[in-house]
Write an enzyme that holds these catalytic residues in place. Structure first.
Site, PDB file in Angstrom:
ATOM      1  N   GLY A  27      39.101  56.494  34.705  1.00  0.00           N
ATOM      2  CA  GLY A  27      37.469  56.572  34.327  1.00  0.00           C
ATOM      3  C   GLY A  27      37.211  55.162  33.488  1.00  0.00           C
ATOM      4  N   GLN A  29      37.665  54.047  30.364  1.00  0.00           N
ATOM      5  CA  GLN A  29      38.924  53.277  29.781  1.00  0.00           C
ATOM      6  C   GLN A  29      39.978  52.796  30.840  1.00  0.00           C
ATOM      7  OE1 GLN A  29      39.165  51.434  27.016  1.00  0.00           O
ATOM      8  NE2 GLN A  29      37.031  51.814  26.380  1.00  0.00           N
ATOM      9  N   SER A  52      38.223  62.961  43.817  1.00  0.00           N
ATOM     10  CA  SER A  52      36.966  62.275  43.056  1.00  0.00           C
ATOM     11  C   SER A  52      36.722  60.528  43.221  1.00  0.00           C
ATOM     12  CB  SER A  52      37.293  62.506  41.482  1.00  0.00           C
ATOM     13  OG  SER A  52      37.759  61.528  41.053  1.00  0.00           O
ATOM     14  N   GLU A  85      38.539  66.447  25.491  1.00  0.00           N
ATOM     15  CA  GLU A  85      38.436  67.782  25.649  1.00  0.00           C
ATOM     16  C   GLU A  85      39.302  68.439  26.619  1.00  0.00           C
ATOM     17  OE1 GLU A  85      35.918  65.905  26.273  1.00  0.00           O
ATOM     18  OE2 GLU A  85      34.906  66.701  28.084  1.00  0.00           O
ATOM     19  N   VAL A  86      39.773  67.723  27.586  1.00  0.00           N
ATOM     20  CA  VAL A  86      40.826  68.305  28.542  1.00  0.00           C
ATOM     21  C   VAL A  86      42.110  67.963  28.163  1.00  0.00           C
ATOM     22  CG1 VAL A  86      39.039  68.250  30.256  1.00  0.00           C
ATOM     23  CG2 VAL A  86      40.978  66.529  30.272  1.00  0.00           C
ATOM     24  N   GLN A  87      42.498  67.014  27.184  1.00  0.00           N
ATOM     25  CA  GLN A  87      43.753  66.667  27.054  1.00  0.00           C
ATOM     26  C   GLN A  87      44.881  67.431  26.757  1.00  0.00           C
ATOM     27  OE1 GLN A  87      43.661  62.758  24.588  1.00  0.00           O
ATOM     28  NE2 GLN A  87      42.572  61.733  25.591  1.00  0.00           N
ATOM     29  N   HIS A 109      41.883  57.220  21.761  1.00  0.00           N
ATOM     30  CA  HIS A 109      41.159  57.928  20.499  1.00  0.00           C
ATOM     31  C   HIS A 109      42.345  58.884  20.090  1.00  0.00           C
ATOM     32  CE1 HIS A 109      38.267  59.885  17.957  1.00  0.00           C
ATOM     33  NE2 HIS A 109      37.924  60.873  19.012  1.00  0.00           N
ATOM     34  N   GLU A 228       6.638  53.313  19.736  1.00  0.00           N
ATOM     35  CA  GLU A 228       6.977  52.920  18.353  1.00  0.00           C
ATOM     36  C   GLU A 228       8.517  53.513  17.861  1.00  0.00           C
ATOM     37  OE1 GLU A 228       5.495  50.739  16.700  1.00  0.00           O
ATOM     38  OE2 GLU A 228       3.878  50.652  18.471  1.00  0.00           O
ATOM     39  N   SER A 253       8.269  41.165  10.197  1.00  0.00           N
ATOM     40  CA  SER A 253       7.149  40.956   9.612  1.00  0.00           C
ATOM     41  C   SER A 253       7.445  41.212   8.176  1.00  0.00           C
ATOM     42  CB  SER A 253       5.755  41.524   9.993  1.00  0.00           C
ATOM     43  OG  SER A 253       5.932  42.975   9.622  1.00  0.00           O
TER      44      SER A 253
HETATM   45  P1  NDP Z   1      36.045  59.170  31.362  1.00  0.00           P
HETATM   46  O1  NDP Z   1      35.393  60.318  31.233  1.00  0.00           O
HETATM   47  O2  NDP Z   1      35.389  57.973  31.710  1.00  0.00           O
HETATM   48  O3  NDP Z   1      37.298  59.455  32.595  1.00  0.00           O
HETATM   49  C1  NDP Z   1      38.247  60.208  32.407  1.00  0.00           C
HETATM   50  C2  NDP Z   1      39.212  60.256  33.478  1.00  0.00           C
HETATM   51  O4  NDP Z   1      39.847  61.589  33.365  1.00  0.00           O
HETATM   52  C3  NDP Z   1      38.409  60.127  34.892  1.00  0.00           C
HETATM   53  O5  NDP Z   1      39.326  59.391  35.991  1.00  0.00           O
HETATM   54  C4  NDP Z   1      38.304  61.829  35.388  1.00  0.00           C
HETATM   55  O6  NDP Z   1      38.536  61.893  36.735  1.00  0.00           O
HETATM   56  C5  NDP Z   1      39.638  62.121  34.663  1.00  0.00           C
HETATM   57  N1  NDP Z   1      39.708  63.678  34.337  1.00  0.00           N
HETATM   58  C6  NDP Z   1      38.591  64.288  33.835  1.00  0.00           C
HETATM   59  N2  NDP Z   1      38.643  65.520  33.787  1.00  0.00           N
HETATM   60  C7  NDP Z   1      40.258  65.753  34.301  1.00  0.00           C
HETATM   61  C8  NDP Z   1      40.800  67.005  34.570  1.00  0.00           C
HETATM   62  N3  NDP Z   1      40.254  68.258  34.304  1.00  0.00           N
HETATM   63  N4  NDP Z   1      41.969  66.725  35.092  1.00  0.00           N
HETATM   64  C9  NDP Z   1      42.493  65.507  35.726  1.00  0.00           C
HETATM   65  N5  NDP Z   1      41.819  64.387  35.339  1.00  0.00           N
HETATM   66  C10 NDP Z   1      40.708  64.569  34.720  1.00  0.00           C
HETATM   67  O7  NDP Z   1      36.853  59.077  30.016  1.00  0.00           O
HETATM   68  P2  NDP Z   1      36.674  57.763  29.243  1.00  0.00           P
HETATM   69  O8  NDP Z   1      37.449  56.592  29.661  1.00  0.00           O
HETATM   70  O9  NDP Z   1      35.605  57.547  28.313  1.00  0.00           O
HETATM   71  O10 NDP Z   1      37.667  58.435  27.604  1.00  0.00           O
HETATM   72  C11 NDP Z   1      38.907  58.217  27.736  1.00  0.00           C
HETATM   73  C12 NDP Z   1      39.713  58.280  26.335  1.00  0.00           C
HETATM   74  O11 NDP Z   1      39.292  56.787  25.876  1.00  0.00           O
HETATM   75  C13 NDP Z   1      39.174  59.201  25.517  1.00  0.00           C
HETATM   76  O12 NDP Z   1      40.215  59.631  24.578  1.00  0.00           O
HETATM   77  C14 NDP Z   1      37.958  58.385  24.793  1.00  0.00           C
HETATM   78  O13 NDP Z   1      37.895  59.043  23.452  1.00  0.00           O
HETATM   79  C15 NDP Z   1      38.662  56.987  24.752  1.00  0.00           C
HETATM   80  N6  NDP Z   1      37.636  55.933  24.293  1.00  0.00           N
HETATM   81  C16 NDP Z   1      36.777  56.089  25.258  1.00  0.00           C
HETATM   82  C17 NDP Z   1      35.767  54.771  25.015  1.00  0.00           C
HETATM   83  C18 NDP Z   1      34.501  54.749  25.936  1.00  0.00           C
HETATM   84  O14 NDP Z   1      33.713  54.063  25.738  1.00  0.00           O
HETATM   85  N7  NDP Z   1      34.488  55.485  27.032  1.00  0.00           N
HETATM   86  C19 NDP Z   1      35.836  53.814  23.862  1.00  0.00           C
HETATM   87  C20 NDP Z   1      37.300  53.844  23.192  1.00  0.00           C
HETATM   88  C21 NDP Z   1      37.941  55.114  23.484  1.00  0.00           C
HETATM   89  P3  NDP Z   1      37.672  62.675  37.813  1.00  0.00           P
HETATM   90  O15 NDP Z   1      36.752  61.684  38.210  1.00  0.00           O
HETATM   91  O16 NDP Z   1      38.487  63.192  38.724  1.00  0.00           O
HETATM   92  O17 NDP Z   1      36.942  63.584  37.021  1.00  0.00           O
END
Ligand code: NDP
Ligand code: MG
Length: 334
Positions: A27, A29, A52, A85-87, A109, A228, A253
């Site tokens: 995703g 990161q 996906s 929330e899924v970790q 995180h 505003e 201002s």
């Molecule tokens: P995203 O939501 O962008 O990406 C999550 C990834 O996990 C996707 O590839 C998604 O694939 C996959 N995924 C989601 N649900 C499931 C599941 N149930 N089973 C298997 N794979 C799944 O996450 P982020 O990159 O935003 O966040 C990742 C971590 O980085 C978090 O810990 C966040 O706190 C941290 N973080 C994020 C920042 C940000 O700016 N986004 C900044 C700093 C830290 P699919 O397409 O299949 O759903």
């Protein structure tokens, strides 16, 4: 106390040499960190479920994504970049059984580590490397030759070797070009939650909503209230970003500056500060974490209901209409 900051010369990529890094989740990161590491010469594999757009994205970037469990089995360093929330569930089912002593377990995180949802087996060190920016910026800055600053933190009992791996990882994603600040998992987790609840998401959204509704209730046109109370926020935040409070106050201002000094403290009162302290306590004692974990376990009913309700607020309808008039805005719909 000022923070310890590491730069390029403090980090050595050779600490990742011969190691395979698994990035779990492609995703925001995941896609950025994986590509940056690979471009820095590291061995990277992707754990990403099939079917996906993120799976297809990884393939289009010439990775061969595999199931999470397989990626963990085939790697030395495992970075969990799945939604927070899924970790916990994915860790217990697919990650933990496949970790080996000597592996390093990473995250961006600390929520799940700090609140005990991800508990590494014996012999596995925990390491946090957290870019202080969204993934697309982590990627675009790296490609330009720069880097987004990062945080580094070690889990309980982690070795100095793990810190070296963390600094190498941070260098690999471009972080040491910007600077890498040493923190703890507790500090990263608690300040991150506090910032998003009190200022960035919770505080600002409620402030904007309340001000908009005050004007509209007093008979002013919603379009005026939108400009505003919401639209112009960006101008102010951009000034903060470039030069802090002083530069914002220098740029607006004198009338606006005087209103800021005399009226601002009547909005954020001692009462508000007391609530901030309460919210911080709820973060520190795990009350917020428990609430959020249980909410998800129940299928997130309150979360989904609130999201649905707020998408229908008048300010959202007015905003959607007005943003269409401003062709320079890269306007978005969810
Ligand atoms: P995203 O939501 O962008 O990406 C999550 C990834 O996990 C996707 O590839 C998604 O694939 C996959 N995924 C989601 N649900 C499931 C599941 N149930 N089973 C298997 N794979 C799944 O996450 P982020 O990159 O935003 O966040 C990742 C971590 O980085 C978090 O810990 C966040 O706190 C941290 N973080 C994020 C920042 C940000 O700016 N986004 C900044 C700093 C830290 P699919 O397409 O299949 O759903
Ligand atoms: Mg944050």
């Amino acid at each position: 106390m000022t923070a310890k900051i590491y730069y390029d010369n403090d980090a050595d990529l050779s600490h990742l040499k011969g190691k395979t890094v698994a990035i779990l989740g492609y995703g925001s990161q995941g896609h950025a960190q994986a590509q940056n590491l690979r471009d820095s010469g590291c061995q990277v594999i992707i754990g990403q479920r099939e079917g996906s757009p993120n799976y297809d994205l990884a393939v289009s970037h010439k990775f061969q994504p595999m199931p999470v469990a397989d990626a963990v089995k085939a790697s030395d360093v495992v970075n969990i970049l799945l939604p927070d929330e899924v970790q916990g569930d994915i860790f217990r089912e697919h990650i933990r059984p496949n970790l080996k002593p000597g592996n390093v377990l990473m995250c961006s995180h600390g929520f799940n580590i700090h609140f005990g949802q991800v508990e590494p087996p014996k012999g596995v060190d925990v390491l946090l490397v957290a870019p202080k920016g969204p993934g697309h910026l982590v990627r675009s800055e790296y490609v330009k030759g720069g880097g987004v600053p990062c945080l580094i933190a070690l889990g309980e009992g982690a070795s100095d070797k793990t810190r070296q791996i963390g600094l190498a990882y941070a260098k690999g994603i471009g972080g040491t070009r910007g600077g890498v600040i040493e923190t703890t998992i507790a500090e990263e987790t608690e300040t991150d939650l506090f910032g998003e609840q009190v200022v960035l998401c919770g505080g600002v959204s409620e402030l904007v909503k309340a001000a908009f509704e005050t004007l509209v209730d007093a008979g002013y046109q919603p379009e005026m209230a939108y400009f505003e109370c919401m639209h112009e926020l960006k101008l102010i935040v951009d000034l903060f970003y470039q030069g802090g409070l002083s530069y914002m106050r220098y740029s607006v201002s004198n009338t606006a500056e005087y209103g800021d000094y005399t009226r601002g403290p009547r909005i954020i009162t001692d009462e508000t500060r007391k609530v901030m302290k309460q919210i911080l306590t709820e973060i520190q004692n795990g009350q917020f974490a428990r609430e959020w974990i249980l909410e998800n376990r129940a299928g997130a009913p309150a979360f989904k209901a609130t999201r649905r309700r707020d998408r229908n607020l008048e300010i959202e309808h007015v905003g959607r209409r007005l943003r269409k008039l401003m062709s320079w805005i890269d306007s978005k719909e969810v």
